[in-house]
Design an enzyme around this catalytic site. Structure first.
Site, PDB file in Angstrom:
ATOM      1  CG  ASP A  59     -12.991  29.800  -0.299  1.00  0.00           C
ATOM      2  OD1 ASP A  59     -13.919  29.666   0.133  1.00  0.00           O
ATOM      3  OD2 ASP A  59     -12.106  30.951  -0.161  1.00  0.00           O
ATOM      4  CB  CYS A 170     -33.215  25.182 -12.195  1.00  0.00           C
ATOM      5  SG  CYS A 170     -33.563  26.811 -12.715  1.00  0.00           S
ATOM      6  CB  CYS A 185     -22.117  36.838   6.937  1.00  0.00           C
ATOM      7  SG  CYS A 185     -23.140  35.360   6.420  1.00  0.00           S
TER       8      CYS A 185
END
Lengths: 248, 89
Positions: A59, A170, A185
């Site tokens: 990240d 997949c 979000c």
């Protein structure tokens, strides 16, 4: 495993399906988690506490106050820190036996391929389609299982893509590669425990696949709607014309 | 007559209640629904009536494979479920 580890993992070892052999597989496994936010929090915390041997966290973000409502492996004191650093501290606190490897940048495709190659399982927890399609393509190429979770508002989706098995669909058998507007979000909101529920299920799937027990979600897409507390499971077939996995 | 259900996340954009609709194929069911609720059409289909890339349709909880013609058969009492890809994490 010594006595301390046998005690630590005793509630797992008591499960006949898992037993000592299953726990040993977990301790010898390496999980690659892309993202260190909302979904990654329960994923990483459960994989660490369960004794997965190595967890690689990727990240490039820093912890912000708006993350703390749902990204439960970060706390107030972590605001401004790199998420992977904050996460490593939390995870090492949960289980010092798990080695936490952190990568604090966006990986180029070649680097991501190398990390996928090294991992036994890959968990997708990011907030964008570009990353999801790229990771799927690499997992198909490297024949590695991919556990995918996504959330928005009150809804969540979960599936396991057994890219290591030839007859398994997949991510791109499910969704066509698109630049369609993403709903994030941060723009649309998300109910905190929905992230926890889907992330916990991703961790559950990962532990099962690593230990080789039970029936995973391959060929199924699980949907959760927290507003009316409904679950729905859709069957998904391998697309014979899938540009990513049909040739494998 | 088939039941058509839209994921609640789409309700945020426009009113799309669960309905019983006439139709023998997925596209017929959708078009009959859109005649009563036109606002949801552009969220589901593109301007060539193909399923948008971020959408999925399942008939009796089985995801359909034909995203172009949407000619998968729909029988009496079948359930058509329309949902969209989520990317939030």
């Amino acid at each position: 495993m010594d006595n301390a580890l046998l005690t630590r993992y005793s509630r797992h070892i008591l499960l006949p399906e898992l037993d000592y052999a299953g726990q040993l597989k977990l301790t010898k496994s390496r999980a690659l988690i892309i993202g260190a936010g909302g979904l990654a929090s329960p994923v990483a915390m459960y994989l660490a506490s369960s004794g997965v041997g190595q967890i690689v966290l990727v990240d490039f973000d820093k912890v912000e106050v708006s993350n703390l409502q749902r990204q439960i492996m970060h706390g107030n004191a972590d605001i401004g820190r790199a998420k992977v650093d904050s996460a490593k501290e939390t995870l090492s606190g949960l289980n010092p036996e798990t080695e936490i490897i952190t990568i604090n940048r966006r990986l180029a495709e070649g680097e991501l391929r190398e990390q996928v190659k090294l991992a036994n399982i890959i968990l997708e927890t990011t907030d964008n389609f570009e990353s999801r399609f790229l990771l799927n393509r690499i997992c198909v190429e490297q024949r590695k299982p991919l556990i995918s979770g996504s959330v928005i508002r009150f809804e969540g989706q979960l599936s396991t893509f057994r890219c290591d098995l030839t007859d398994s669909p997949c991510y791109q058998c499910l969704y066509t590669e698109t630049e369609a507007l993403e709903e994030t979000c941060s723009q649309n909101g998300v109910l905190a425990p929905v992230v926890g529920i889907i992330g916990s299920l991703q961790a559950t799937e990962a532990l099962k696949v690593l230990a080789g027990i039970g029936t995973d979600l391959a060929g199924r897409l699980m949907l959760f709607n927290a507003l009316n507390m409904e679950w729905r499971t859709l069957k998904l077939k391998k697309d014979p014309d899938c540009p990513i996995c049909s040739a494998t | 007559m088939a039941k058509i259900i839209f994921t609640s996340n789409l309700e945020r954009h426009c009113h799309c209640p669960t309905k019983i609709v006439v139709g023998n194929t997925v596209i017929e069911v959708l078009k009959n629904y859109f005649s009563e609720y036109p606002a949801i059409q552009s969220y589901v289909l593109d301007d060539q009536d193909k399923l948008r890339k971020n959408m999925l349709i399942a008939v009796n909880n089985e995801i359909i494979s034909d995203r172009v013609t949407l000619l998968d058969p729909v029988k009496e009492n079948d359930e058509v479920f329309v949902l969209q890809a989520l990317s939030g994490g």
